[in-house]
Design a protein around this motif. Structure first.
Motif, PDB file in Angstrom:
ATOM      1  N   ASP A 118       0.821  -1.219   0.000  1.00 35.23           N
ATOM      2  CA  ASP A 118       0.000   0.000   0.000  1.00 35.23           C
ATOM      3  C   ASP A 118       0.850   1.262   0.000  1.00 35.23           C
ATOM      4  O   ASP A 118       0.422   2.299  -0.519  1.00 35.23           O
ATOM      5  N   GLY A 119       2.053   1.178   0.562  1.00 34.26           N
ATOM      6  CA  GLY A 119       2.923   2.345   0.600  1.00 34.26           C
ATOM      7  C   GLY A 119       3.739   2.565  -0.666  1.00 34.26           C
ATOM      8  O   GLY A 119       4.363   3.625  -0.818  1.00 34.26           O
ATOM      9  N   SER A 120       3.742   1.577  -1.571  1.00 34.05           N
ATOM     10  CA  SER A 120       4.605   1.693  -2.751  1.00 34.05           C
ATOM     11  C   SER A 120       3.867   1.575  -4.069  1.00 34.05           C
ATOM     12  O   SER A 120       4.245   2.234  -5.047  1.00 34.05           O
ATOM     13  N   ALA A 121       2.842   0.750  -4.147  1.00 35.20           N
ATOM     14  CA  ALA A 121       2.194   0.490  -5.442  1.00 35.20           C
ATOM     15  C   ALA A 121       1.597   1.741  -6.080  1.00 35.20           C
ATOM     16  O   ALA A 121       1.802   1.982  -7.274  1.00 35.20           O
ATOM     17  N   PRO A 122       0.853   2.585  -5.342  1.00 39.14           N
ATOM     18  CA  PRO A 122       0.325   3.787  -6.005  1.00 39.14           C
ATOM     19  C   PRO A 122       1.423   4.731  -6.482  1.00 39.14           C
ATOM     20  O   PRO A 122       1.351   5.256  -7.602  1.00 39.14           O
ATOM     21  N   ALA A 123       2.448   4.925  -5.658  1.00 33.97           N
ATOM     22  CA  ALA A 123       3.483   5.920  -5.957  1.00 33.97           C
ATOM     23  C   ALA A 123       4.436   5.485  -7.052  1.00 33.97           C
ATOM     24  O   ALA A 123       5.040   6.335  -7.720  1.00 33.97           O
ATOM     25  N   ILE A 124       4.590   4.182  -7.246  1.00 35.75           N
ATOM     26  CA  ILE A 124       5.542   3.704  -8.256  1.00 35.75           C
ATOM     27  C   ILE A 124       4.807   3.023  -9.411  1.00 35.75           C
ATOM     28  O   ILE A 124       4.827   3.511 -10.540  1.00 35.75           O
ATOM     29  N   ALA A 125       4.129   1.914  -9.136  1.00 36.37           N
ATOM     30  CA  ALA A 125       3.438   1.199 -10.222  1.00 36.37           C
ATOM     31  C   ALA A 125       2.321   2.051 -10.816  1.00 36.37           C
ATOM     32  O   ALA A 125       2.194   2.161 -12.042  1.00 36.37           O
ATOM     33  N   GLY A 126       1.508   2.661  -9.960  1.00 40.16           N
ATOM     34  CA  GLY A 126       0.414   3.485 -10.463  1.00 40.16           C
ATOM     35  C   GLY A 126       0.906   4.686 -11.238  1.00 40.16           C
ATOM     36  O   GLY A 126       0.389   5.000 -12.320  1.00 40.16           O
ATOM     37  N   ALA A 127       1.895   5.364 -10.694  1.00 36.55           N
ATOM     38  CA  ALA A 127       2.441   6.541 -11.389  1.00 36.55           C
ATOM     39  C   ALA A 127       3.060   6.151 -12.725  1.00 36.55           C
ATOM     40  O   ALA A 127       2.892   6.847 -13.729  1.00 36.55           O
ATOM     41  N   HIS A 128       3.770   5.017 -12.745  1.00 36.23           N
ATOM     42  CA  HIS A 128       4.482   4.664 -13.969  1.00 36.23           C
ATOM     43  C   HIS A 128       3.553   4.173 -15.070  1.00 36.23           C
ATOM     44  O   HIS A 128       3.771   4.470 -16.252  1.00 36.23           O
ATOM     45  N   LEU A 129       2.528   3.422 -14.710  1.00 35.74           N
ATOM     46  CA  LEU A 129       1.635   2.855 -15.726  1.00 35.74           C
ATOM     47  C   LEU A 129       0.554   3.826 -16.177  1.00 35.74           C
ATOM     48  O   LEU A 129      -0.178   3.532 -17.122  1.00 35.74           O
ATOM     49  N   LEU A 154      -3.966  -1.751  -5.943  1.00 37.24           N
ATOM     50  CA  LEU A 154      -3.562  -0.475  -5.330  1.00 37.24           C
ATOM     51  C   LEU A 154      -2.925   0.469  -6.335  1.00 37.24           C
ATOM     52  O   LEU A 154      -2.951   1.690  -6.152  1.00 37.24           O
ATOM     53  N   ALA A 155      -2.369  -0.069  -7.423  1.00 43.76           N
ATOM     54  CA  ALA A 155      -1.790   0.796  -8.454  1.00 43.76           C
ATOM     55  C   ALA A 155      -2.828   1.717  -9.073  1.00 43.76           C
ATOM     56  O   ALA A 155      -2.479   2.771  -9.623  1.00 43.76           O
ATOM     57  N   THR A 156      -4.099   1.350  -8.993  1.00 38.98           N
ATOM     58  CA  THR A 156      -5.145   2.178  -9.617  1.00 38.98           C
ATOM     59  C   THR A 156      -5.552   3.374  -8.762  1.00 38.98           C
ATOM     60  O   THR A 156      -6.307   4.229  -9.235  1.00 38.98           O
ATOM     61  N   GLN A 157      -5.072   3.447  -7.538  1.00 37.73           N
ATOM     62  CA  GLN A 157      -5.519   4.527  -6.646  1.00 37.73           C
ATOM     63  C   GLN A 157      -5.288   5.929  -7.213  1.00 37.73           C
ATOM     64  O   GLN A 157      -6.203   6.768  -7.180  1.00 37.73           O
ATOM     65  N   PRO A 158      -4.100   6.239  -7.759  1.00 37.05           N
ATOM     66  CA  PRO A 158      -3.924   7.598  -8.297  1.00 37.05           C
ATOM     67  C   PRO A 158      -4.805   7.874  -9.505  1.00 37.05           C
ATOM     68  O   PRO A 158      -5.172   9.022  -9.764  1.00 37.05           O
ATOM     69  N   TRP A 159      -5.190   6.845 -10.257  1.00 38.72           N
ATOM     70  CA  TRP A 159      -6.069   7.047 -11.404  1.00 38.72           C
ATOM     71  C   TRP A 159      -7.490   7.355 -10.933  1.00 38.72           C
ATOM     72  O   TRP A 159      -8.176   8.182 -11.530  1.00 38.72           O
ATOM     73  N   ILE A 160      -7.898   6.680  -9.864  1.00 33.55           N
ATOM     74  CA  ILE A 160      -9.208   6.995  -9.273  1.00 33.55           C
ATOM     75  C   ILE A 160      -9.250   8.465  -8.866  1.00 33.55           C
ATOM     76  O   ILE A 160     -10.249   9.156  -9.097  1.00 33.55           O
ATOM     77  N   ARG A 161      -8.178   8.934  -8.275  1.00 36.65           N
ATOM     78  CA  ARG A 161      -8.139  10.330  -7.814  1.00 36.65           C
ATOM     79  C   ARG A 161      -8.196  11.318  -8.970  1.00 36.65           C
ATOM     80  O   ARG A 161      -8.548  12.479  -8.765  1.00 36.65           O
ATOM     81  N   LYS A 162      -7.868  10.845 -10.177  1.00 35.13           N
ATOM     82  CA  LYS A 162      -8.006  11.680 -11.371  1.00 35.13           C
ATOM     83  C   LYS A 162      -9.369  11.515 -12.035  1.00 35.13           C
ATOM     84  O   LYS A 162      -9.621  12.088 -13.097  1.00 35.13           O
ATOM     85  N   GLY A 163     -10.233  10.677 -11.438  1.00 36.36           N
ATOM     86  CA  GLY A 163     -11.561  10.471 -11.990  1.00 36.36           C
ATOM     87  C   GLY A 163     -11.634   9.387 -13.045  1.00 36.36           C
ATOM     88  O   GLY A 163     -12.598   9.332 -13.812  1.00 36.36           O
ATOM     89  N   ARG A 164     -10.642   8.477 -13.085  1.00 29.80           N
ATOM     90  CA  ARG A 164     -10.637   7.394 -14.063  1.00 29.80           C
ATOM     91  C   ARG A 164     -10.775   6.068 -13.327  1.00 29.80           C
ATOM     92  O   ARG A 164      -9.927   5.700 -12.521  1.00 29.80           O
ATOM     93  N   PHE A 165     -11.859   5.342 -13.643  1.00 27.50           N
ATOM     94  CA  PHE A 165     -12.206   4.165 -12.861  1.00 27.50           C
ATOM     95  C   PHE A 165     -12.189   2.866 -13.654  1.00 27.50           C
ATOM     96  O   PHE A 165     -12.402   1.796 -13.089  1.00 27.50           O
ATOM     97  N   VAL A 166     -11.961   2.936 -14.949  1.00 29.56           N
ATOM     98  CA  VAL A 166     -12.151   1.762 -15.790  1.00 29.56           C
ATOM     99  C   VAL A 166     -11.275   0.595 -15.360  1.00 29.56           C
ATOM    100  O   VAL A 166     -11.730  -0.556 -15.305  1.00 29.56           O
ATOM    101  N   GLU A 167     -10.007   0.852 -15.028  1.00 31.43           N
ATOM    102  CA  GLU A 167      -9.117  -0.237 -14.637  1.00 31.43           C
ATOM    103  C   GLU A 167      -9.528  -0.838 -13.299  1.00 31.43           C
ATOM    104  O   GLU A 167      -9.467  -2.060 -13.115  1.00 31.43           O
ATOM    105  N   THR A 168      -9.950   0.002 -12.373  1.00 34.13           N
ATOM    106  CA  THR A 168     -10.381  -0.506 -11.075  1.00 34.13           C
ATOM    107  C   THR A 168     -11.598  -1.402 -11.232  1.00 34.13           C
ATOM    108  O   THR A 168     -11.677  -2.486 -10.629  1.00 34.13           O
ATOM    109  N   PHE A 169     -12.561  -0.985 -12.040  1.00 37.93           N
ATOM    110  CA  PHE A 169     -13.750  -1.811 -12.251  1.00 37.93           C
ATOM    111  C   PHE A 169     -13.388  -3.131 -12.948  1.00 37.93           C
ATOM    112  O   PHE A 169     -13.922  -4.189 -12.600  1.00 37.93           O
ATOM    113  N   ARG A 170     -12.480  -3.083 -13.913  1.00 34.92           N
ATOM    114  CA  ARG A 170     -12.072  -4.323 -14.589  1.00 34.92           C
ATOM    115  C   ARG A 170     -11.399  -5.283 -13.610  1.00 34.92           C
ATOM    116  O   ARG A 170     -11.671  -6.490 -13.616  1.00 34.92           O
ATOM    117  N   LEU A 171     -10.530  -4.748 -12.764  1.00 31.92           N
ATOM    118  CA  LEU A 171      -9.869  -5.590 -11.771  1.00 31.92           C
ATOM    119  C   LEU A 171     -10.867  -6.141 -10.763  1.00 31.92           C
ATOM    120  O   LEU A 171     -10.769  -7.304 -10.349  1.00 31.92           O
TER     121      LEU A 171
END
Length: 243
Positions: A118-129, A154-171
């Protein structure tokens, strides 16, 4: 001229702040007993604010030393190493970020508890992808390893904050039958994050899939719903389980 920090200096600082009583509490909290998800993990008893202070103090630690921390048998050293890596990624140029992302993925075997994810996936994987192919995301989501699947969610968290939910719903659809309670909590948490921004979108998703959700996932997702609406969705899930 400032000196480059060393791994030995970091480890001395970790030992200086160790607290055996907190370590004993953390061994229970992070489920380190036989057969539990954190079985055998070693704690020395650093709290999170102290770890963040050390991450600022040693922010220039060379990458090979960061690797040694992330691969340490000591849990708090792994936390610190991932904090340092996330900070390094945030300061890096675009070309450097590709290298740091690959470094992060290579260290997946050592990211083996929920706080490390939780402390790394949004900041690294989410940011990079963000803005890149999501093929890796769905490969991780199909991994037999719990922590890889949690990284994907957890990588989808920063995308949710931008208003993009498609990946979270697919997962969420992909992971409806996941056997692990920690995954039910992770997916439900990200769905609740969507609720903060677009409840109608979440309601539409739940109308289609809520009846098949694990109870914990559903409860997390609807935590902030009005009571009557919460009961309605919980009732849908209960009815499906009785069929």
């Amino acid at each position: 001229m400032s000196r480059v920090p060393t791994l030995a200096a970091v480890r001395r600082a970790v030992r200086a702040h160790a607290d055996p009583r907190r370590a004993a509490v953390n061994r229970g909290y992070f489920k380190t007993g036989p057969g539990e998800y954190g079985e055998g993990d070693v704690f020395v008893g650093l709290d999170v604010p102290t770890t963040r202070t050390l991450a600022r103090q040693f922010r220039e630690l060379p990458l090979p030393a960061v690797s040694s921390l992330i691969s340490s048998r000591v849990h708090e050293e792994r936390v610190l190493g991932l904090m340092l890596l996330a900070g390094c990624y945030g300061r890096a140029t675009a070309s450097e970020r590709e290298r740091l992302f690959r470094f992060y993925v290579r260290h997946f075997p050592f990211i083996n508890n929920w706080d490390l994810v939780d402390g790394s996936a949004p900041a690294i994987a989410g940011a990079h992808l963000d803005g890149r192919s999501k093929v890796l995301l769905f490969e991780w989501a199909r991994s037999p390893r719990l922590w890889d699947r949690r990284i994907a969610v957890l990588a989808t968290q920063p995308w949710i904050r931008k208003g993009r939910f498609v990946e979270t719903f697919r997962l969420a659809r992909l992971l409806l039958r996941d056997p692990e309670d920690l995954m039910h909590k992770a997916v439900g948490w990200m769905l609740r994050e969507i609720d903060h921004r677009d409840r109608p979108a979440l309601v539409r998703f739940l109308e289609r899939h809520g009846a098949r959700m694990p109870r914990t996932m559903l409860r997390y997702a609807i935590e902030r719903f009005p009571e009557l609406e919460r009961r309605r969705f919980l009732g849908l899930g209960r009815s499906a389980r009785l069929l």
